[in-house]
Every structure is written in structure tokens, then in C-alpha cells.
Design a protein around this motif. Structure first.
Motif, PDB file in Angstrom:
ATOM      1  N   PRO A  17       0.803  -1.227   0.000  1.00  0.00           N
ATOM      2  CA  PRO A  17       0.000   0.000   0.000  1.00  0.00           C
ATOM      3  C   PRO A  17       0.835   1.274   0.000  1.00  0.00           C
ATOM      4  CG  PRO A  17      -0.149  -1.103   2.114  1.00  0.00           C
ATOM      5  CD  PRO A  17       0.520  -2.058   1.182  1.00  0.00           C
ATOM      6  N   ILE A  18       2.017   1.248   0.593  1.00  0.00           N
ATOM      7  CA  ILE A  18       2.884   2.433   0.559  1.00  0.00           C
ATOM      8  C   ILE A  18       3.325   2.713  -0.869  1.00  0.00           C
ATOM      9  CG2 ILE A  18       5.170   3.287   1.207  1.00  0.00           C
ATOM     10  CD1 ILE A  18       4.767   2.024   3.944  1.00  0.00           C
ATOM     11  N   THR A  19       3.680   1.659  -1.608  1.00  0.00           N
ATOM     12  CA  THR A  19       4.043   1.827  -3.016  1.00  0.00           C
ATOM     13  C   THR A  19       2.865   2.356  -3.823  1.00  0.00           C
ATOM     14  OG1 THR A  19       5.622  -0.007  -2.842  1.00  0.00           O
ATOM     15  CG2 THR A  19       4.939   0.648  -5.056  1.00  0.00           C
ATOM     16  N   THR A  20       1.685   1.838  -3.534  1.00  0.00           N
ATOM     17  CA  THR A  20       0.481   2.307  -4.228  1.00  0.00           C
ATOM     18  C   THR A  20       0.243   3.787  -3.960  1.00  0.00           C
ATOM     19  OG1 THR A  20      -0.517   0.121  -4.063  1.00  0.00           O
ATOM     20  CG2 THR A  20      -1.998   1.975  -4.472  1.00  0.00           C
ATOM     21  N   LEU A  21       0.364   4.185  -2.706  1.00  0.00           N
ATOM     22  CA  LEU A  21       0.179   5.598  -2.359  1.00  0.00           C
ATOM     23  C   LEU A  21       1.209   6.470  -3.065  1.00  0.00           C
ATOM     24  CD1 LEU A  21      -1.165   7.820  -0.665  1.00  0.00           C
ATOM     25  CD2 LEU A  21       0.470   7.291   1.161  1.00  0.00           C
ATOM     26  N   ALA A  22       2.448   5.999  -3.133  1.00  0.00           N
ATOM     27  CA  ALA A  22       3.492   6.766  -3.808  1.00  0.00           C
ATOM     28  C   ALA A  22       3.155   6.980  -5.283  1.00  0.00           C
ATOM     29  CB  ALA A  22       4.839   6.056  -3.669  1.00  0.00           C
ATOM     30  N   ILE A  23       2.649   5.937  -5.943  1.00  0.00           N
ATOM     31  CA  ILE A  23       2.288   6.055  -7.364  1.00  0.00           C
ATOM     32  C   ILE A  23       1.120   7.016  -7.543  1.00  0.00           C
ATOM     33  CG2 ILE A  23       1.439   4.801  -9.374  1.00  0.00           C
ATOM     34  CD1 ILE A  23       2.876   2.319  -8.282  1.00  0.00           C
ATOM     35  N   ILE A  24       0.103   6.873  -6.702  1.00  0.00           N
ATOM     36  CA  ILE A  24      -1.073   7.740  -6.812  1.00  0.00           C
ATOM     37  C   ILE A  24      -0.688   9.196  -6.614  1.00  0.00           C
ATOM     38  CG2 ILE A  24      -3.265   8.355  -5.709  1.00  0.00           C
ATOM     39  CD1 ILE A  24      -3.656   5.380  -5.113  1.00  0.00           C
ATOM     40  N   PRO A  52       7.016  10.210 -18.493  1.00  0.00           N
ATOM     41  CA  PRO A  52       7.440   9.734 -17.162  1.00  0.00           C
ATOM     42  C   PRO A  52       6.349   8.982 -16.411  1.00  0.00           C
ATOM     43  CG  PRO A  52       8.213  11.976 -17.537  1.00  0.00           C
ATOM     44  CD  PRO A  52       7.286  11.647 -18.659  1.00  0.00           C
ATOM     45  N   MET A  53       5.121   9.509 -16.420  1.00  0.00           N
ATOM     46  CA  MET A  53       4.038   8.827 -15.710  1.00  0.00           C
ATOM     47  C   MET A  53       3.625   7.539 -16.423  1.00  0.00           C
ATOM     48  SD  MET A  53       3.496  10.430 -12.949  1.00  0.00           S
ATOM     49  CE  MET A  53       5.274  10.782 -12.938  1.00  0.00           C
ATOM     50  N   PHE A  54       3.717   7.527 -17.733  1.00  0.00           N
ATOM     51  CA  PHE A  54       3.407   6.306 -18.486  1.00  0.00           C
ATOM     52  C   PHE A  54       4.388   5.196 -18.114  1.00  0.00           C
ATOM     53  CE2 PHE A  54       4.061   3.611 -22.246  1.00  0.00           C
ATOM     54  CZ  PHE A  54       2.767   3.128 -22.412  1.00  0.00           C
ATOM     55  N   LEU A  55       5.671   5.535 -18.036  1.00  0.00           N
ATOM     56  CA  LEU A  55       6.677   4.542 -17.650  1.00  0.00           C
ATOM     57  C   LEU A  55       6.468   4.089 -16.212  1.00  0.00           C
ATOM     58  CD1 LEU A  55       9.885   6.111 -19.266  1.00  0.00           C
ATOM     59  CD2 LEU A  55       8.550   4.173 -20.096  1.00  0.00           C
ATOM     60  N   LEU A  56       6.101   5.022 -15.336  1.00  0.00           N
ATOM     61  CA  LEU A  56       5.858   4.672 -13.939  1.00  0.00           C
ATOM     62  C   LEU A  56       4.719   3.660 -13.819  1.00  0.00           C
ATOM     63  CD1 LEU A  56       6.586   5.381 -10.942  1.00  0.00           C
ATOM     64  CD2 LEU A  56       4.727   7.037 -11.035  1.00  0.00           C
ATOM     65  N   LEU A  57       3.624   3.924 -14.512  1.00  0.00           N
ATOM     66  CA  LEU A  57       2.486   3.010 -14.456  1.00  0.00           C
ATOM     67  C   LEU A  57       2.763   1.710 -15.192  1.00  0.00           C
ATOM     68  CD1 LEU A  57      -0.452   5.533 -14.970  1.00  0.00           C
ATOM     69  CD2 LEU A  57       0.293   4.458 -12.843  1.00  0.00           C
ATOM     70  N   LEU A  58       3.584   1.773 -16.226  1.00  0.00           N
ATOM     71  CA  LEU A  58       3.935   0.555 -16.955  1.00  0.00           C
ATOM     72  C   LEU A  58       4.753  -0.381 -16.072  1.00  0.00           C
ATOM     73  CD1 LEU A  58       3.683  -0.674 -19.839  1.00  0.00           C
ATOM     74  CD2 LEU A  58       5.940   0.276 -20.315  1.00  0.00           C
ATOM     75  N   ILE A  59       5.630   0.185 -15.253  1.00  0.00           N
ATOM     76  CA  ILE A  59       6.502  -0.621 -14.397  1.00  0.00           C
ATOM     77  C   ILE A  59       5.760  -1.125 -13.158  1.00  0.00           C
ATOM     78  CG2 ILE A  59       8.596  -0.587 -12.983  1.00  0.00           C
ATOM     79  CD1 ILE A  59       9.724   1.491 -14.968  1.00  0.00           C
ATOM     80  N   PHE A  60       4.959  -0.222 -12.541  1.00  0.00           N
ATOM     81  CA  PHE A  60       4.329  -0.563 -11.265  1.00  0.00           C
ATOM     82  C   PHE A  60       2.821  -0.760 -11.367  1.00  0.00           C
ATOM     83  CE2 PHE A  60       8.137   1.915 -10.130  1.00  0.00           C
ATOM     84  CZ  PHE A  60       8.762   1.013  -9.275  1.00  0.00           C
ATOM     85  N   GLY A  61       2.274  -0.778 -12.587  1.00  0.00           N
ATOM     86  CA  GLY A  61       0.824  -0.866 -12.741  1.00  0.00           C
ATOM     87  C   GLY A  61       0.226  -2.116 -12.131  1.00  0.00           C
ATOM     88  N   LYS A  62       0.866  -3.262 -12.331  1.00  0.00           N
ATOM     89  CA  LYS A  62       0.329  -4.516 -11.799  1.00  0.00           C
ATOM     90  C   LYS A  62       0.321  -4.499 -10.275  1.00  0.00           C
ATOM     91  CE  LYS A  62       0.810  -9.536 -12.151  1.00  0.00           C
ATOM     92  NZ  LYS A  62       1.564 -10.658 -12.745  1.00  0.00           N
ATOM     93  N   ARG A  63       1.396  -3.969  -9.687  1.00  0.00           N
ATOM     94  CA  ARG A  63       1.443  -3.879  -8.231  1.00  0.00           C
ATOM     95  C   ARG A  63       0.364  -2.938  -7.706  1.00  0.00           C
ATOM     96  NH1 ARG A  63       7.087  -2.786  -5.178  1.00  0.00           N
ATOM     97  NH2 ARG A  63       7.382  -4.873  -6.041  1.00  0.00           N
ATOM     98  N   LEU A  64       0.106  -1.876  -8.443  1.00  0.00           N
ATOM     99  CA  LEU A  64      -0.929  -0.921  -8.038  1.00  0.00           C
ATOM    100  C   LEU A  64      -2.301  -1.587  -8.013  1.00  0.00           C
ATOM    101  CD1 LEU A  64      -1.943   1.975  -7.489  1.00  0.00           C
ATOM    102  CD2 LEU A  64      -2.007   2.323  -9.955  1.00  0.00           C
ATOM    103  N   ASN A  83      -3.011  -4.845  -7.826  1.00  0.00           N
ATOM    104  CA  ASN A  83      -3.060  -5.896  -6.800  1.00  0.00           C
ATOM    105  C   ASN A  83      -3.210  -5.290  -5.410  1.00  0.00           C
ATOM    106  OD1 ASN A  83      -2.752  -7.827  -8.777  1.00  0.00           O
ATOM    107  ND2 ASN A  83      -0.538  -8.018  -8.507  1.00  0.00           N
ATOM    108  N   SER A  84      -2.506  -4.206  -5.148  1.00  0.00           N
ATOM    109  CA  SER A  84      -2.550  -3.589  -3.828  1.00  0.00           C
ATOM    110  C   SER A  84      -3.907  -2.968  -3.557  1.00  0.00           C
ATOM    111  CB  SER A  84      -1.468  -2.513  -3.710  1.00  0.00           C
ATOM    112  OG  SER A  84      -1.520  -1.888  -2.448  1.00  0.00           O
ATOM    113  N   LEU A  85      -4.495  -2.305  -4.564  1.00  0.00           N
ATOM    114  CA  LEU A  85      -5.826  -1.736  -4.381  1.00  0.00           C
ATOM    115  C   LEU A  85      -6.864  -2.822  -4.112  1.00  0.00           C
ATOM    116  CD1 LEU A  85      -5.881   1.039  -7.124  1.00  0.00           C
ATOM    117  CD2 LEU A  85      -5.797   1.360  -4.650  1.00  0.00           C
ATOM    118  N   GLY A  86      -6.758  -3.943  -4.821  1.00  0.00           N
ATOM    119  CA  GLY A  86      -7.680  -5.051  -4.588  1.00  0.00           C
ATOM    120  C   GLY A  86      -7.520  -5.648  -3.209  1.00  0.00           C
TER     121      GLY A  86
END
Length: 295
Positions: A211-218, A273-285, A287-290
Motif C-alpha cells: 500500500p505504501i508503493t500504491t500511495l506513492a504512485i497515486i 514519465p508517468m506512463f513509464l511509472l504506471l507501466l513498471i508498477f501498474g500490476k502492483r498498483l 493488486n494492492s488496491l484489490g
């Protein structure tokens, strides 16, 4: 058979709605890229194909400062320029500091509101939830007056001050996850002599990594797209963010029509930059939200 037919119809309706939403979401982005690769004189030529007839990279070169003013005008551009790399740097500095500060303070506050017992804890949490309901425009003027009194106009301090000290959404988001963590592990560590700080740093934070990683991305996406406050407080070149710079670039064209091709080229580069961020961490985002929703 009727139930099966009804189920298939529901699936088809769901997929149809999903495809429609994808088209509505992606089409503007594709059109922006298409405009960025179109020679400026041909933007309003009447060709509505997603693939431009005379695709070119000149608009990207103009935005990145790789052409002379003469070459820019010859390509259909204007005398307006944009210091893309400076504004990109400013935006990256703003987002990095914002994310680090908000994640740090939100994690500490969420731990205090979920695991510690003290007078007024629930009242403080209700106040934080109330802050989520206040539109940002309501506090923009008081914050601006405060920054002016502190002489923080056109500084990174003034730009970051309203964001770094508190993030109600981040505190709420992490608190809900921490409430589900087993207290037995924490109590065992306290029996072994571990301090609250040690428990927080070596146990709670690692268990909340997702969830900390998810918050950082958001919050990174939020900071990258923020416009109102940066437009109000940071108009100087040395602190101007890329979002604001694009608006200034659109308004500074000496002609009656903005440099749409150059503007779309800059906007396309801005999302990378944001596209690359979501491309790298999108799956984790996802999964964490779920996982957080399930808890």
C-alpha cells in the motif's frame, strides 16, 4: 438455457461497455500524438485519419530545442519557445519531494491513528476525513496569503508547503490497511523489548510495502498533473512546472492561433514519465488496491 443466455448477454454488455470506455479514454491520447506528428500547417487540413499524411518529428525537435528559430518558423511553428528540460526538471523535483514527504508523514500518522491509543485520536481522524471533502479552491486564497506573508511566492517552499505536511487521503488509505495487521506480532516484539519506533520501522513499514508503493504512485500522478496551485504560486521561470509552462506556451503564440502541433508534442513528451511509472508498477498498483479493498 434462459439463465445461460442471460449470463452471456450480461458478459457481452459488460465487454461492450469496457471497450467503449477504452475508446473514449485512449482516443484523445492517440489524437494528441497524431497532431504532434503532423506539420503545423496541416493540422486543420480536413484530414481526420489517425495516421497523418506527412508524418514528421520536427515538432518534437522544436520542443526539445533541437532546431533554430528559422527552422521552427519554416516548419510552420511560431516564435514562441518553451524551455522543456528546465520545466521537466522542476516538475520532477516537485513530484519527488511531494511523494517522499507525503508517504513519510502519512505512514507515521496512519500508524499513530491505527495502533496507538491516546485522547482525541478518533476526533483527529474525523477532522482528517472532513479535510477530504473540502474543495482545494476553498483554501487556495488563504494559502496564497500565507505564502505571500512568508515571502515564499515563486519558490519551491511555497510550491510544496500545502502538500508536504499532510495528506488526508494517504493517512486514511494506510490506516485502513494497518487496522487489519495482526496485533499479536507487535505485542510479541514489545515483550522482547522492542520500542515503538523499532516496531514501526522494522515491522509495520515492511508489512505495508504494497500500500505504501500504491500511495506513492497515486501521489506521483497527482503531483505531476497538478495545475491550479502551481499556476497561482510559481510563475517564475526557475520554479515553473511543465503543466503551467504548456499553458504559457499556448498563450504566448504571436499569431491568432496557438501552435497546436508544438503544444501536442510537448504534451506527449510530458506524459512519458508517468506512463513509464504506471507501466513498471501498474500490476502492483492494481493488486494492492484489490488487497486493500478486500481487507
Amino acid at each position: 438455457m434462459a439463465a445461460k443466455r442471460k449470463t452471456n448477454s450480461g458478459k457481452l454488455a459488460g465487454w461492450g461497455l469496457l471497450i467503449l470506455l477504452m475508446i473514449v479514454t485512449v482516443l484523445p491520447l492517440l489524437w494528441a500524438v497524431r497532431t504532434a506528428m503532423t506539420p503545423n500547417p496541416e493540422v486543420f487540413s480536413g484530414n481526420y485519419s489517425l495516421i497523418p499524411e506527412n508524418a514528421t518529428w520536427i515538432n518534437f525537435k522544436r520542443v526539445l530545442g533541437m532546431t533554430t528559430p528559422e527552422e521552427s518558423v519554416a516548419a510552420g511553428g511560431t516564435a514562441a519557445t518553451i524551455n522543456f528540460w528546465l520545466y521537466m526538471r522542476n516538475s520532477l523535483v516537485f513530484v519527488i519531494i511531494l511523494v517522499v514527504a507525503q508517504v513519510t508523514t502519512s505512514t507515521m500518522a496512519a500508524y499513530a491513528l491505527s495502533r496507538l491509543h491516546f485522547r482525541g485520536r478518533d476526533t483527529i481522524f474525523v477532522i482528517l476525513l472532513t479535510a477530504l471533502m473540502i474543495p482545494p479552491i476553498f483554501i487556495a486564497l488563504p494559502n496564497f496569503v500565507l505564502m505571500d506573508q512568508l515571502a515564499w511566492i515563486n519558490t519551491f517552499q511555497g510550491l510544496l508547503a500545502p502538500y508536504v505536511l499532510i495528506c488526508p487521503f494517504g493517512i486514511f488509505f494506510l490506516r485502513q490497511f494497518m487496522l487489519s495487521l495482526p496485533r499479536e506480532v507487535e505485542e510479541a516484539a514489545m515483550i522482547d523489548g522492542a520500542s515503538r519506533w523499532t516496531i514501526f520501522r522494522k515491522m509495520i513499514v515492511p508489512m505495508c510495502a504494497a500500500p505504501i508503493t500504491t500511495l506513492a504512485i497515486i501521489q506521483a500522478v497527482f503531483g505531476w498533473n497538478e495545475y491550479m496551485w502551481p499556476q497561482l504560486i510559481a510563475k517564475a521561470e526557475n520554479v515553473r512546472l511543465l503543466n503551467v509552462a504548456l499553458s504559457v506556451f499556448a498563450q504566448s503564440s504571436p499569431s491568432t492561433r496557438p501552435d497546436w502541433a508544438g503544444l501536442m508534442a510537448a504534451a506527449t513528451l510530458q506524459i512519458i514519465p508517468m506512463f513509464l511509472l504506471l507501466l513498471i508498477f501498474g500490476k502492483r498498483l492494481v493488486n494492492s488496491l484489490g488487497l486493500t479493498a478486500a481487507k
